[in-house]
Enzyme design. Structure first.
Site, PDB file in Angstrom:
ATOM      1  NE  ARG A   1      -1.245   2.607   2.738  1.00 40.53           N
ATOM      2  CZ  ARG A   1      -0.722   3.758   3.148  1.00 40.53           C
ATOM      3  NH1 ARG A   1      -0.662   4.799   2.330  1.00 40.53           N
ATOM      4  NH2 ARG A   1      -0.205   3.868   4.360  1.00 40.53           N
ATOM      5  CG  ASP A   2       3.481   4.092   3.080  1.00 33.62           C
ATOM      6  OD1 ASP A   2       3.867   4.853   2.190  1.00 33.62           O
ATOM      7  OD2 ASP A   2       3.596   4.361   4.285  1.00 33.62           O
TER       8      ASP A   2
ATOM      9  CG  HIS B   1       8.491   7.599   6.592  1.00 27.94           C
ATOM     10  ND1 HIS B   1       8.243   7.858   5.274  1.00 27.94           N
ATOM     11  CD2 HIS B   1       7.385   6.976   7.065  1.00 27.94           C
ATOM     12  CE1 HIS B   1       7.031   7.426   4.964  1.00 27.94           C
ATOM     13  NE2 HIS B   1       6.481   6.891   6.034  1.00 27.94           N
TER      14      HIS B   1
ATOM     15  CG  ASN C   1       7.223   3.371   4.465  1.00 22.63           C
ATOM     16  OD1 ASN C   1       6.566   3.786   5.407  1.00 22.63           O
ATOM     17  ND2 ASN C   1       6.826   3.482   3.208  1.00 22.63           N
TER      18      ASN C   1
ATOM     19  CG  HIS D   1       3.938   4.397   9.492  1.00 22.40           C
ATOM     20  ND1 HIS D   1       3.317   3.489   8.667  1.00 22.40           N
ATOM     21  CD2 HIS D   1       4.554   5.282   8.671  1.00 22.40           C
ATOM     22  CE1 HIS D   1       3.545   3.822   7.400  1.00 22.40           C
ATOM     23  NE2 HIS D   1       4.290   4.916   7.374  1.00 22.40           N
TER      24      HIS D   1
ATOM     25  CB  CYS E   1      10.473  11.164   0.999  1.00 20.89           C
ATOM     26  SG  CYS E   1       9.311  11.732   2.233  1.00 20.89           S
TER      27      CYS E   1
END
Lengths: 305, 305
Positions: A14-15, A210, A250, A208, A241
């Site tokens: 997903r992400d 990054h 991530n 979560h 990013c």
């Protein structure tokens, strides 16, 4: 099979996919999810239920969900931005819903064109729907930009905690904190998760993180130190990013699993099979860079230590 | 100027340059060291006193030292493998000596062709020389492979601590622990540094971490948590294990400074000037990859936080 010490939720499909340009074919997505589940991951966020015209990558999400729910022992999660998305996700058979709520008002307006208050109202509608049609399906929120926002800068900690409480009051089962912009530091992570756990108890959710400025694993360690046992991460660090070359978004699942397993904290994941799950990812997205130091360096001599 | 909360020792000009193929011209080395000192670094390991035929990169080390000692407020450190190197280093005017002692017997034999016991005897000779000709110059040891060895695998923690005690008994002022092979994990870092500090007190030295499997900053955080306040790192992550593409060796100074400063732990280093110090490094070593997530991503909006 004993319960692992930490729960790792894989968000790559997903992400990760949400921020790559090439569309991954459905069959490759399914093969990738199969490999992730085979490595021992027990929760995968398999896609978003958003309009296909906004995000063509997710046009096949219902089909991907219908495949993923056939895998034994896997919790299949999907992101939904609103009640309409939740309806479609529940109809496809997801086991868990996650909604993005921005801690920063500026990010909320930019990302979902709603104020934070309007998003909490949306949450209430999703919870009402869930109660009606699928009472066993948990609804989770990840508070994005909880550690800072590229639009407004700092986000006051009191506002983050107040919003988390508002989400729980709206009927959400779990609220986690997301470092969407890679601005978190370990001291802040300890402060905010300590407060979140004090306010929300069992409903305090995942970290979560990054890796934008290289602090992803240090922040996960900081969260673990104050009692967090659920972590989101992405195979190959996909997503986040991609504007910064080499700066994976991530936290990389492979490195996170390596860190915990090396510490003697069980993850339930077989790191060899996890590294093997990079193959279907790379086959389905040729040319897309994948990150991860552990796969590049290999496991140390004498592993498992 | 107040004393920073943590002491960062820049090892790029020694540890970093030692593992790159191209020889950096002397003038570029000096310009790079000037920029590092201008950024606020108060200790720099500027080179090794080893035979030039073994390491041509270090043929100009005495000249580099003679330049570096003219910089006000800077502690100029050099690595010496033995008494002969120490003589040359002291003659050139270094402020501090560092010796590599392997915690793993296999690594010791491979690296310096001496057993650990023979290296401790060598230490005694260096300390005797120092006492005779330069009593004010501290002698420091970094115990390499303290967290694991690529040749022999695990290194028993009792052996690491016993060797650290033997180094202090030999007259060494400070003993740090180095994760030469990138095998350390945060739990192990906390255990070993806690023991080191209990055994050595004020003589317990720096954490020298590598980022081979992405855990460099998490391991520095773990060391900080148990009271370590001195850290080695390398600008651009130069050095270490260049065999793994993308896998930087040493912890990246820029990311380490970012982590601490973001936590509110002062380093005495100006991160903007630190990032600017990459320019002379890259000018002097064209084509050599430099790492670092913070320089790539930039500082977050609203910095300093």
């Amino acid at each position: 099979m004993s319960t692992p010490d930490v729960h790792i939720s894989e968000v790559g499909p997903r992400d990760g996919l949400q921020s790559v340009k090439a569309t991954m074919p459905t069959a490759d997505k399914c093969r990738w999810i199969d490999a992730l589940a085979a490595a021992g991951l027990r929760e995968i966020e398999v896609g978003s239920f958003v309009p296909a015209r906004l995000l063509p990558q997710m046009a096949d999400v219902a089909e991907v969900v219908r495949h993923a729910v056939t895998l034994p022992g896997l919790t299949v999660m999907a992101l939904v931005p609103n009640r309409r998305g939740a309806e479609a996700a529940l109809a496809a058979g997801v086991h868990k819903l996650t909604l993005p709520v921005s801690a920063s008002e500026a990010h909320s307006l930019a990302n979902v064109r709603k104020t934070r208050e309007q998003m909490v109202a949306e949450l209430r509608e999703v919870v009402a729907l869930r109660n009606e049609v699928a009472p066993g399906v948990p609804v989770e929120v990840g508070l994005s930009t909880a550690f800072g926002c590229t639009l407004q800068g700092l986000v006051p900690e009191d506002e983050v905690i107040a919003l988390a409480v508002a989400c729980v009051d709206a009927g959400v089962d779990e609220v986690g904190l997301s470092d969407t912009t890679g601005m978190a530091n370990p001291a802040q992570v300890r402060r905010l998760f300590t407060r979140l756990r004090a306010e929300l108890g069992e409903r305090a959710g995942a970290a979560h993180m990054h890796n934008t400025r290289g602090l992803g694993l240090a922040n996960c360690l900081a969260a673990y130190d104050v009692g967090v046992r659920a972590f989101d991460s992405s195979l190959g660090g996909l997503g986040g990013c991609p504007y910064a070359p080499g700066a994976s978004g991530n936290v990389v699942t492979e490195d996170l699993v390596f860190m915990f397993e090396a510490m003697g904290v069980s993850t339930g994941v077989d790191i060899g099979q996890l590294i093997a799950a990079r193959e279907p990812l790379q086959a389905g997205l040729p040319g897309e860079p994948v990150y991860g130091m552990t796969p590049e360096a290999g496991l140390p001599k004498g592993w498992p230590l």
